[in-house]
Design a protein around this motif. Structure first.
Motif, PDB file in Angstrom:
ATOM      1  N   VAL A  10      -8.287 110.794 106.463  1.00 21.10           N
ATOM      2  CA  VAL A  10      -9.377 110.508 105.526  1.00 21.10           C
ATOM      3  C   VAL A  10     -10.189 109.283 105.939  1.00 21.10           C
ATOM      4  O   VAL A  10     -11.270 109.056 105.412  1.00 21.10           O
ATOM      5  CB  VAL A  10      -8.893 110.331 104.068  1.00 21.10           C
ATOM      6  CG1 VAL A  10      -8.385 111.624 103.512  1.00 21.10           C
ATOM      7  CG2 VAL A  10      -7.882 109.228 103.945  1.00 21.10           C
ATOM      8  N   PHE A  11      -9.669 108.506 106.869  1.00 25.23           N
ATOM      9  CA  PHE A  11     -10.408 107.322 107.317  1.00 25.23           C
ATOM     10  C   PHE A  11     -10.009 106.990 108.751  1.00 25.23           C
ATOM     11  O   PHE A  11      -8.836 107.030 109.106  1.00 25.23           O
ATOM     12  CB  PHE A  11     -10.099 106.113 106.434  1.00 25.23           C
ATOM     13  CG  PHE A  11     -10.725 104.831 106.916  1.00 25.23           C
ATOM     14  CD1 PHE A  11     -12.067 104.572 106.687  1.00 25.23           C
ATOM     15  CD2 PHE A  11      -9.986 103.897 107.620  1.00 25.23           C
ATOM     16  CE1 PHE A  11     -12.659 103.402 107.152  1.00 25.23           C
ATOM     17  CE2 PHE A  11     -10.561 102.726 108.085  1.00 25.23           C
ATOM     18  CZ  PHE A  11     -11.901 102.477 107.842  1.00 25.23           C
ATOM     19  N   PHE A  64      -9.046  96.602 117.013  1.00 30.68           N
ATOM     20  CA  PHE A  64      -8.104  97.548 116.432  1.00 30.68           C
ATOM     21  C   PHE A  64      -8.831  98.741 115.830  1.00 30.68           C
ATOM     22  O   PHE A  64      -9.948  98.619 115.345  1.00 30.68           O
ATOM     23  CB  PHE A  64      -7.263  96.874 115.338  1.00 30.68           C
ATOM     24  CG  PHE A  64      -6.396  95.766 115.865  1.00 30.68           C
ATOM     25  CD1 PHE A  64      -5.177  96.044 116.429  1.00 30.68           C
ATOM     26  CD2 PHE A  64      -6.829  94.454 115.815  1.00 30.68           C
ATOM     27  CE1 PHE A  64      -4.372  95.028 116.933  1.00 30.68           C
ATOM     28  CE2 PHE A  64      -6.045  93.432 116.308  1.00 30.68           C
ATOM     29  CZ  PHE A  64      -4.810  93.722 116.869  1.00 30.68           C
ATOM     30  N   LEU A  65      -8.168  99.882 115.864  1.00 33.49           N
ATOM     31  CA  LEU A  65      -8.668 101.094 115.237  1.00 33.49           C
ATOM     32  C   LEU A  65      -7.686 101.441 114.132  1.00 33.49           C
ATOM     33  O   LEU A  65      -6.473 101.490 114.358  1.00 33.49           O
ATOM     34  CB  LEU A  65      -8.743 102.223 116.268  1.00 33.49           C
ATOM     35  CG  LEU A  65      -9.787 103.281 116.048  1.00 33.49           C
ATOM     36  CD1 LEU A  65     -11.183 102.676 116.060  1.00 33.49           C
ATOM     37  CD2 LEU A  65      -9.697 104.348 117.099  1.00 33.49           C
ATOM     38  N   TYR A  66      -8.191 101.643 112.925  1.00 29.98           N
ATOM     39  CA  TYR A  66      -7.366 101.897 111.747  1.00 29.98           C
ATOM     40  C   TYR A  66      -7.503 103.355 111.324  1.00 29.98           C
ATOM     41  O   TYR A  66      -8.616 103.853 111.180  1.00 29.98           O
ATOM     42  CB  TYR A  66      -7.804 100.988 110.595  1.00 29.98           C
ATOM     43  CG  TYR A  66      -7.736  99.521 110.949  1.00 29.98           C
ATOM     44  CD1 TYR A  66      -6.555  98.809 110.800  1.00 29.98           C
ATOM     45  CD2 TYR A  66      -8.848  98.855 111.445  1.00 29.98           C
ATOM     46  CE1 TYR A  66      -6.479  97.466 111.137  1.00 29.98           C
ATOM     47  CE2 TYR A  66      -8.791  97.515 111.783  1.00 29.98           C
ATOM     48  CZ  TYR A  66      -7.606  96.822 111.623  1.00 29.98           C
ATOM     49  OH  TYR A  66      -7.532  95.500 111.957  1.00 29.98           O
ATOM     50  N   TYR A  67      -6.383 104.021 111.131  1.00 31.62           N
ATOM     51  CA  TYR A  67      -6.345 105.413 110.684  1.00 31.62           C
ATOM     52  C   TYR A  67      -5.599 105.485 109.359  1.00 31.62           C
ATOM     53  O   TYR A  67      -4.577 104.817 109.190  1.00 31.62           O
ATOM     54  CB  TYR A  67      -5.587 106.294 111.684  1.00 31.62           C
ATOM     55  CG  TYR A  67      -6.211 106.398 113.041  1.00 31.62           C
ATOM     56  CD1 TYR A  67      -7.075 107.442 113.345  1.00 31.62           C
ATOM     57  CD2 TYR A  67      -5.926 105.468 114.036  1.00 31.62           C
ATOM     58  CE1 TYR A  67      -7.639 107.554 114.607  1.00 31.62           C
ATOM     59  CE2 TYR A  67      -6.485 105.574 115.299  1.00 31.62           C
ATOM     60  CZ  TYR A  67      -7.334 106.619 115.575  1.00 31.62           C
ATOM     61  OH  TYR A  67      -7.897 106.738 116.819  1.00 31.62           O
ATOM     62  N   VAL A  68      -6.104 106.316 108.440  1.00 29.64           N
ATOM     63  CA  VAL A  68      -5.414 106.557 107.168  1.00 29.64           C
ATOM     64  C   VAL A  68      -5.304 108.068 106.992  1.00 29.64           C
ATOM     65  O   VAL A  68      -6.284 108.798 107.161  1.00 29.64           O
ATOM     66  CB  VAL A  68      -6.159 105.929 105.968  1.00 29.64           C
ATOM     67  CG1 VAL A  68      -5.427 106.224 104.670  1.00 29.64           C
ATOM     68  CG2 VAL A  68      -6.310 104.425 106.160  1.00 29.64           C
ATOM     69  N   TYR A  69      -4.099 108.510 106.647  1.00 32.19           N
ATOM     70  CA  TYR A  69      -3.813 109.933 106.470  1.00 32.19           C
ATOM     71  C   TYR A  69      -3.267 110.190 105.070  1.00 32.19           C
ATOM     72  O   TYR A  69      -2.551 109.345 104.516  1.00 32.19           O
ATOM     73  CB  TYR A  69      -2.752 110.398 107.473  1.00 32.19           C
ATOM     74  CG  TYR A  69      -3.099 110.130 108.906  1.00 32.19           C
ATOM     75  CD1 TYR A  69      -3.898 111.007 109.619  1.00 32.19           C
ATOM     76  CD2 TYR A  69      -2.633 108.993 109.559  1.00 32.19           C
ATOM     77  CE1 TYR A  69      -4.216 110.763 110.949  1.00 32.19           C
ATOM     78  CE2 TYR A  69      -2.944 108.741 110.879  1.00 32.19           C
ATOM     79  CZ  TYR A  69      -3.735 109.636 111.573  1.00 32.19           C
ATOM     80  OH  TYR A  69      -4.061 109.389 112.882  1.00 32.19           O
ATOM     81  N   VAL A  70      -3.603 111.349 104.516  1.00 29.82           N
ATOM     82  CA  VAL A  70      -3.040 111.799 103.240  1.00 29.82           C
ATOM     83  C   VAL A  70      -2.471 113.196 103.448  1.00 29.82           C
ATOM     84  O   VAL A  70      -2.757 113.867 104.448  1.00 29.82           O
ATOM     85  CB  VAL A  70      -4.089 111.828 102.102  1.00 29.82           C
ATOM     86  CG1 VAL A  70      -4.620 110.433 101.824  1.00 29.82           C
ATOM     87  CG2 VAL A  70      -5.223 112.788 102.416  1.00 29.82           C
ATOM     88  N   TYR A  75      -6.038 115.942 100.062  1.00 30.11           N
ATOM     89  CA  TYR A  75      -7.218 115.613 100.859  1.00 30.11           C
ATOM     90  C   TYR A  75      -8.514 115.700 100.056  1.00 30.11           C
ATOM     91  O   TYR A  75      -9.329 114.776 100.088  1.00 30.11           O
ATOM     92  CB  TYR A  75      -7.314 116.510 102.092  1.00 30.11           C
ATOM     93  CG  TYR A  75      -8.549 116.242 102.905  1.00 30.11           C
ATOM     94  CD1 TYR A  75      -8.609 115.146 103.761  1.00 30.11           C
ATOM     95  CD2 TYR A  75      -9.664 117.053 102.802  1.00 30.11           C
ATOM     96  CE1 TYR A  75      -9.750 114.878 104.501  1.00 30.11           C
ATOM     97  CE2 TYR A  75     -10.813 116.791 103.542  1.00 30.11           C
ATOM     98  CZ  TYR A  75     -10.840 115.700 104.383  1.00 30.11           C
ATOM     99  OH  TYR A  75     -11.984 115.436 105.104  1.00 30.11           O
ATOM    100  N   ASP A  76      -8.719 116.791  99.329  1.00 21.91           N
ATOM    101  CA  ASP A  76      -9.979 116.960  98.587  1.00 21.91           C
ATOM    102  C   ASP A  76     -10.167 115.862  97.539  1.00 21.91           C
ATOM    103  O   ASP A  76     -11.260 115.316  97.394  1.00 21.91           O
ATOM    104  CB  ASP A  76     -10.045 118.340  97.920  1.00 21.91           C
ATOM    105  CG  ASP A  76     -10.202 119.458  98.934  1.00 21.91           C
ATOM    106  OD1 ASP A  76     -10.735 119.199 100.037  1.00 21.91           O
ATOM    107  OD2 ASP A  76      -9.784 120.594  98.633  1.00 21.91           O
TER     108      ASP A  76
END
Length: 85
Positions: A10-11, A64-70, A75-76
């Motif tokens: 999501v990000f 830095f590269l930041y990732y966010v997962y759900v 997700y919606d």
């Protein structure tokens, strides 16, 4: 539980402020998430103590590269909430 086969991103970004805001919004809305932080500077976060000399104009803000997962089922909802960020 969020696993690699049931997660959606999501990000992704380089701003630690936006990363923090995304995590805060997801937590406030009780949406479970996980994150990953990747060091793009080429300098190990822990290691030999050697320093890489490189482009002095590269700021640590963009190192830095930041990732966010759900979870896929969230997700919606998460996307809808974060759309206005």
């Amino acid at each position: 539980m969020i696993m690699i086969w049931n997660q959606k991103e999501v990000f992704v970004g380089q701003s630690v402020q936006r990363f923090g805001k995304v995590c805060e919004i997801l937590a406030t809305n009780n949406i479970p998430y996980k994150h990953k932080i990747v060091n793009n500077s080429g300098v190990p976060m822990l290691g030999s103590g050697r320093v890489r000399t490189g482009n002095s104009s590269q700021t640590s803000e963009y190192s830095f590269l930041y990732y966010v997962y759900v979870h896929k089922r969230d997700y919606d909802t998460a996307y809808g909430i974060l759309l206005n960020l």
